[in-house]
Design a protein around this motif. Structure first.
Motif, PDB file in Angstrom:
ATOM      1  N   ARG A 195       0.838  -1.198   0.000  1.00 39.36           N
ATOM      2  CA  ARG A 195       0.000   0.000   0.000  1.00 39.36           C
ATOM      3  C   ARG A 195       0.874   1.248   0.000  1.00 39.36           C
ATOM      4  NH1 ARG A 195      -5.221   0.636   0.699  1.00 39.36           N
ATOM      5  NH2 ARG A 195      -5.495  -1.476   1.492  1.00 39.36           N
ATOM      6  N   LEU A 196       0.690   2.079  -1.006  1.00 41.56           N
ATOM      7  CA  LEU A 196       1.444   3.313  -1.151  1.00 41.56           C
ATOM      8  C   LEU A 196       0.837   4.397  -0.264  1.00 41.56           C
ATOM      9  CD1 LEU A 196       3.668   4.847  -2.799  1.00 41.56           C
ATOM     10  CD2 LEU A 196       1.873   5.377  -4.467  1.00 41.56           C
ATOM     11  N   THR A 197       1.679   5.080   0.481  1.00 39.89           N
ATOM     12  CA  THR A 197       1.216   6.201   1.295  1.00 39.89           C
ATOM     13  C   THR A 197       1.001   7.410   0.387  1.00 39.89           C
ATOM     14  OG1 THR A 197       2.432   5.395   3.218  1.00 39.89           O
ATOM     15  CG2 THR A 197       1.769   7.714   3.241  1.00 39.89           C
ATOM     16  N   VAL A 198      -0.215   7.931   0.362  1.00 44.48           N
ATOM     17  CA  VAL A 198      -0.571   9.019  -0.540  1.00 44.48           C
ATOM     18  C   VAL A 198      -1.166  10.168   0.275  1.00 44.48           C
ATOM     19  CG1 VAL A 198      -1.925   9.719  -2.548  1.00 44.48           C
ATOM     20  CG2 VAL A 198      -1.030   7.383  -2.407  1.00 44.48           C
ATOM     21  N   THR A 199      -0.524  11.313   0.251  1.00 42.94           N
ATOM     22  CA  THR A 199      -1.020  12.481   0.978  1.00 42.94           C
ATOM     23  C   THR A 199      -2.364  12.916   0.401  1.00 42.94           C
ATOM     24  OG1 THR A 199       1.232  13.226   1.455  1.00 42.94           O
ATOM     25  CG2 THR A 199      -0.522  14.883   1.593  1.00 42.94           C
ATOM     26  N   GLY A 200      -3.334  13.117   1.283  1.00 44.94           N
ATOM     27  CA  GLY A 200      -4.653  13.592   0.860  1.00 44.94           C
ATOM     28  C   GLY A 200      -5.514  12.549   0.182  1.00 44.94           C
ATOM     29  N   ALA A 201      -5.149  11.281   0.308  1.00 47.09           N
ATOM     30  CA  ALA A 201      -5.900  10.227  -0.389  1.00 47.09           C
ATOM     31  C   ALA A 201      -7.316  10.110   0.155  1.00 47.09           C
ATOM     32  CB  ALA A 201      -5.173   8.894  -0.247  1.00 47.09           C
ATOM     33  N   THR A 202      -8.268  10.062  -0.739  1.00 50.81           N
ATOM     34  CA  THR A 202      -9.660   9.809  -0.366  1.00 50.81           C
ATOM     35  C   THR A 202      -9.898   8.304  -0.350  1.00 50.81           C
ATOM     36  OG1 THR A 202     -10.278  10.046  -2.689  1.00 50.81           O
ATOM     37  CG2 THR A 202     -10.481  12.008  -1.290  1.00 50.81           C
ATOM     38  N   PRO A 203     -10.937   7.843   0.350  1.00 46.75           N
ATOM     39  CA  PRO A 203     -11.145   6.397   0.511  1.00 46.75           C
ATOM     40  C   PRO A 203     -11.249   5.627  -0.802  1.00 46.75           C
ATOM     41  CG  PRO A 203     -12.521   7.609   2.061  1.00 46.75           C
ATOM     42  CD  PRO A 203     -11.911   8.633   1.144  1.00 46.75           C
ATOM     43  N   GLU A 204     -11.768   6.259  -1.832  1.00 45.15           N
ATOM     44  CA  GLU A 204     -11.966   5.527  -3.093  1.00 45.15           C
ATOM     45  C   GLU A 204     -10.693   5.436  -3.938  1.00 45.15           C
ATOM     46  OE1 GLU A 204     -13.210   9.848  -3.772  1.00 45.15           O
ATOM     47  OE2 GLU A 204     -13.474   8.295  -2.225  1.00 45.15           O
ATOM     48  N   LEU A 205      -9.628   6.134  -3.564  1.00 45.56           N
ATOM     49  CA  LEU A 205      -8.407   6.110  -4.361  1.00 45.56           C
ATOM     50  C   LEU A 205      -7.703   4.764  -4.207  1.00 45.56           C
ATOM     51  CD1 LEU A 205      -6.471   7.837  -6.163  1.00 45.56           C
ATOM     52  CD2 LEU A 205      -5.196   8.333  -4.059  1.00 45.56           C
ATOM     53  N   GLU A 206      -7.327   4.146  -5.319  1.00 47.61           N
ATOM     54  CA  GLU A 206      -6.589   2.883  -5.280  1.00 47.61           C
ATOM     55  C   GLU A 206      -5.103   3.181  -5.065  1.00 47.61           C
ATOM     56  OE1 GLU A 206      -5.317  -0.306  -4.658  1.00 47.61           O
ATOM     57  OE2 GLU A 206      -7.417  -0.581  -5.332  1.00 47.61           O
ATOM     58  N   THR A 207      -4.600   2.798  -3.901  1.00 45.47           N
ATOM     59  CA  THR A 207      -3.224   3.119  -3.536  1.00 45.47           C
ATOM     60  C   THR A 207      -2.312   1.890  -3.515  1.00 45.47           C
ATOM     61  OG1 THR A 207      -3.696   2.892  -1.171  1.00 45.47           O
ATOM     62  CG2 THR A 207      -3.977   5.087  -2.150  1.00 45.47           C
ATOM     63  N   LYS A 208      -2.820   0.720  -3.855  1.00 47.48           N
ATOM     64  CA  LYS A 208      -1.994  -0.480  -3.790  1.00 47.48           C
ATOM     65  C   LYS A 208      -1.108  -0.614  -5.025  1.00 47.48           C
ATOM     66  CE  LYS A 208      -4.909  -3.335  -0.788  1.00 47.48           C
ATOM     67  NZ  LYS A 208      -5.715  -4.584  -0.708  1.00 47.48           N
ATOM     68  N   MET A 209       0.092  -1.137  -4.789  1.00 48.25           N
ATOM     69  CA  MET A 209       0.985  -1.543  -5.865  1.00 48.25           C
ATOM     70  C   MET A 209       1.002  -3.065  -5.900  1.00 48.25           C
ATOM     71  SD  MET A 209       4.170   1.098  -5.188  1.00 48.25           S
ATOM     72  CE  MET A 209       4.413   0.524  -3.498  1.00 48.25           C
ATOM     73  N   HIS A 210       1.201  -3.636  -7.082  1.00 50.57           N
ATOM     74  CA  HIS A 210       1.139  -5.091  -7.229  1.00 50.57           C
ATOM     75  C   HIS A 210       2.363  -5.585  -7.982  1.00 50.57           C
ATOM     76  CE1 HIS A 210      -3.136  -5.147  -5.972  1.00 50.57           C
ATOM     77  NE2 HIS A 210      -3.200  -3.997  -6.625  1.00 50.57           N
ATOM     78  N   PHE A 211       2.801  -6.784  -7.622  1.00 42.33           N
ATOM     79  CA  PHE A 211       3.921  -7.410  -8.328  1.00 42.33           C
ATOM     80  C   PHE A 211       3.706  -8.915  -8.366  1.00 42.33           C
ATOM     81  CE2 PHE A 211       8.074  -9.424  -8.625  1.00 42.33           C
ATOM     82  CZ  PHE A 211       8.668  -8.704  -9.657  1.00 42.33           C
ATOM     83  N   ASN A 212       3.697  -9.462  -9.565  1.00 42.32           N
ATOM     84  CA  ASN A 212       3.551 -10.903  -9.745  1.00 42.32           C
ATOM     85  C   ASN A 212       4.850 -11.443 -10.348  1.00 42.32           C
ATOM     86  OD1 ASN A 212       2.877 -13.529 -10.264  1.00 42.32           O
ATOM     87  ND2 ASN A 212       1.067 -13.071 -11.497  1.00 42.32           N
ATOM     88  N   PRO A 213       5.630 -12.198  -9.587  1.00 40.47           N
ATOM     89  CA  PRO A 213       6.902 -12.713 -10.120  1.00 40.47           C
ATOM     90  C   PRO A 213       6.730 -13.515 -11.403  1.00 40.47           C
ATOM     91  CG  PRO A 213       6.782 -13.045  -7.741  1.00 40.47           C
ATOM     92  CD  PRO A 213       5.431 -12.567  -8.175  1.00 40.47           C
ATOM     93  N   ALA A 214       5.608 -14.165 -11.571  1.00 41.87           N
ATOM     94  CA  ALA A 214       5.393 -14.988 -12.759  1.00 41.87           C
ATOM     95  C   ALA A 214       5.413 -14.170 -14.044  1.00 41.87           C
ATOM     96  CB  ALA A 214       4.072 -15.741 -12.639  1.00 41.87           C
ATOM     97  N   ASP A 215       5.161 -12.858 -13.924  1.00 42.98           N
ATOM     98  CA  ASP A 215       5.184 -11.998 -15.105  1.00 42.98           C
ATOM     99  C   ASP A 215       6.603 -11.719 -15.596  1.00 42.98           C
ATOM    100  OD1 ASP A 215       2.423 -11.816 -14.977  1.00 42.98           O
ATOM    101  OD2 ASP A 215       2.441  -9.927 -13.862  1.00 42.98           O
ATOM    102  N   TYR A 216       7.604 -12.046 -14.768  1.00 42.52           N
ATOM    103  CA  TYR A 216       8.975 -11.676 -15.094  1.00 42.52           C
ATOM    104  C   TYR A 216       9.914 -12.875 -15.231  1.00 42.52           C
ATOM    105  CZ  TYR A 216       7.413  -7.019 -13.854  1.00 42.52           C
ATOM    106  OH  TYR A 216       6.727  -5.829 -13.828  1.00 42.52           O
ATOM    107  N   ILE A 217       9.481 -14.007 -14.756  1.00 48.67           N
ATOM    108  CA  ILE A 217      10.370 -15.156 -14.644  1.00 48.67           C
ATOM    109  C   ILE A 217      10.166 -16.106 -15.818  1.00 48.67           C
ATOM    110  CG2 ILE A 217      11.003 -17.115 -13.205  1.00 48.67           C
ATOM    111  CD1 ILE A 217      11.659 -14.208 -12.149  1.00 48.67           C
ATOM    112  N   ASP A 218      11.278 -16.566 -16.391  1.00 46.07           N
ATOM    113  CA  ASP A 218      11.226 -17.572 -17.451  1.00 46.07           C
ATOM    114  C   ASP A 218      11.190 -18.958 -16.810  1.00 46.07           C
ATOM    115  OD1 ASP A 218      11.555 -15.487 -19.279  1.00 46.07           O
ATOM    116  OD2 ASP A 218      13.738 -15.624 -19.163  1.00 46.07           O
TER     117      ASP A 218
END
Length: 477
Positions: A178-201
């Protein structure tokens, strides 16, 4: 089976705690720690400088997915290094949704730093991240775990979300932060995502979950981490305000000494009885870099100490040699000066600045610098009037900062720590024919005590000298 170290070598700066220093410490069965800050930039600058010692090539050859490593080599390696008057290449700044190239650089650069620190021994190695530098975390942590990192340390904020990332990667699952966002309202999507399968051979490798140590400034914060963190917290590094780098602000109403530094009082003292009651291992940092300090910490129930300043001046650290020589000469003469600057850092946290001629500690050097923000690691995320996530930095050009809703008051005295800290290790950006980014050197308040690690008549010392002095084994070493 983990055996807790007596000494944790602090994860300092951008490349000061490099793989050479961490390897030297871990070889002696203490915990060597690499700095995880801006490793993607360091990788492309080391490659752009010609990879003179071949270390980056060695790390790339060991990376488990050769096609990714080769892409980076092909794009960024300059045989013989760039010419001195040419600038280093810049990366795009990190965003909530990270471009693939940037993610790959984070994965590979963190892998390389940990891999090189682990070369030639089987002892644990750690990596240190700053909670305030959230954007690279997901890809960076994955790269460090690919290399077999044993400890992840994180401070400069409240790293509640980090333990779950370690759990997810160890279970071969995607992770979020979860990204800390100054002034974020409840509906703002603040999550970052990473799926290793997208990068790994090929199939995902099985990874071992590292121990997680939160760097805190009080037992209250440690208690909060144990209650609210997203996964297991395995221990704490408890930093006092005398430690180098960023310090936690004083608790309560801030007062200033005659020099303009924040005054820390009784409320800022750590309740060590409270730390012991939490039942988790902890290490004390900030002013404990001596044999007496280690003994005191152990008597107070700590597992040991974290030491930064002493290691930053060692022969293996990444700090520029001329800066090390200057700081050591000043320490020998008893005239080293460290200023707790309440304004320097764009984060708003107090930041320790050591006096070194020609660096940001000289007011005229800072005043001569044109404001530029082109690395952007310390930018603040904020919600724009349109409901999106934007980024701003109090050290960027003032007009830009004001256009993004910042206040002019916040820009006063702010310094570009990103460029300044990279300059500390000899990879400063060149800007035109007559301007190179100046450095900003950070050390702890006990800088003058570094002389205790010198042999008679010597003007430099090694990481081994620090460890043997702290453990009281130097004469027999």
């Amino acid at each position: 089976m983990f055996q807790l170290p007596r000494i944790i070598q602090g994860g300092m700066g951008v490349g000061v705690s490099n793989w050479r220093l961490a390897r030297a410490v871990s070889r002696l069965k203490q915990l060597g720690v690499v700095s995880g800050t801006a490793l993607d930039t360091l990788l492309i600058r080391r490659l752009g400088d010609g990879d003179k010692d071949g270390a980056m090539r060695r790390g790339l050859d060991a990376f488990p997915f050769p096609a990714m490593a080769q892409r980076i080599w092909n794009e960024f390696f300059i045989p013989g290094g760039k010419s001195a008057d040419k600038p280093f290449r810049l990366l795009p700044m990190h965003q909530q949704q990270m471009p693939r190239k940037l993610a790959e650089l984070c994965i590979v650069s963190n892998f390389i730093e940990v891999f090189l620190a682990r070369e030639g021994h089987d002892n644990p190695v750690g990596i240190n991240y700053l909670e305030k530098l959230q954007l690279p975390h997901l890809a960076s942590i994955y790269g460090a775990m690919l290399a077999g990192v044993s400890y992840v340390l994180m401070g400069a904020g409240i790293p509640l979300h980090a333990p779950a990332v370690l759990d997810a990667y160890a279970a071969q699952r995607p992770a979020e932060y979860r990204l800390t966002v100054t002034g974020a309202t409840p509906e703002l999507e603040t999550k970052m995502h990473f799926n290793p399968a997208d990068y790994i051979d090929g199939p995902l490798p099985q990874l071992t979950r590292p121990k997680f140590l939160a760097i805190v400034s009080s037992n209250t914060l440690a208690s909060t981490m144990l209650r609210r963190a997203s996964g297991k917290v395995d221990g704490f590094v408890v930093e006092s305000p005398t430690a180098g780098g960023h310090n936690a602000p004083p608790r309560g109403k801030v007062q200033w000494n005659e020099a303009g530094e924040p005054i820390y009082g009784e409320r800022d003292r750590v309740d060590l009885a409270g730390m012991r009651e939490l039942g988790a291992p902890f290490w004390l940092a900030g002013g404990y870099g001596s044999a007496e300090g280690l003994r005191e910490a152990l008597e107070q129930g700590a597992s040991g100490v974290q030491v930064g300043t002493a290691f930053s001046l060692s022969e293996e650290s990444g700090l520029r040699e001329d800066y090390k020589k200057t700081l050591m000469a000043d320490a020998i003469a008893g005239r080293s000066t460290v200023f707790t600057d309440p304004l320097a850092s764009p984060t708003g946290f107090p930041f320790k600045v050591a006096a070194v001629d020609g660096t940001y500690s000289d007011a005229h050097v800072y005043e001569a610098r044109q404001r530029i923000c082109d690395l952007g690691y310390l930018r603040e995320a904020y919600q724009t009037p349109e409901g999106a996530i934007g980024f701003r930095c109090a050290a960027e050009p003032v007009r830009n900062y004001l256009a993004k809703g910042g206040s002019e008051e916040e820009t006063v005295g702010r310094k570009c720590l990103c460029n300044g800290l990279v300059a500390n290790i000899g990879l400063a950006q060149t800007r035109g024919e007559d301007w190179t980014e100046p450095a900003i050197v950070t050390e702890g308040d006990d800088l003058n005590s570094a002389t205790q690690f010198l042999a008679p008549g010597a003007t430099s010392y090694t990481a081994a000298d620090v460890i043997h002095t702290l453990l009281g084994t130097r004469e027999s070493a």
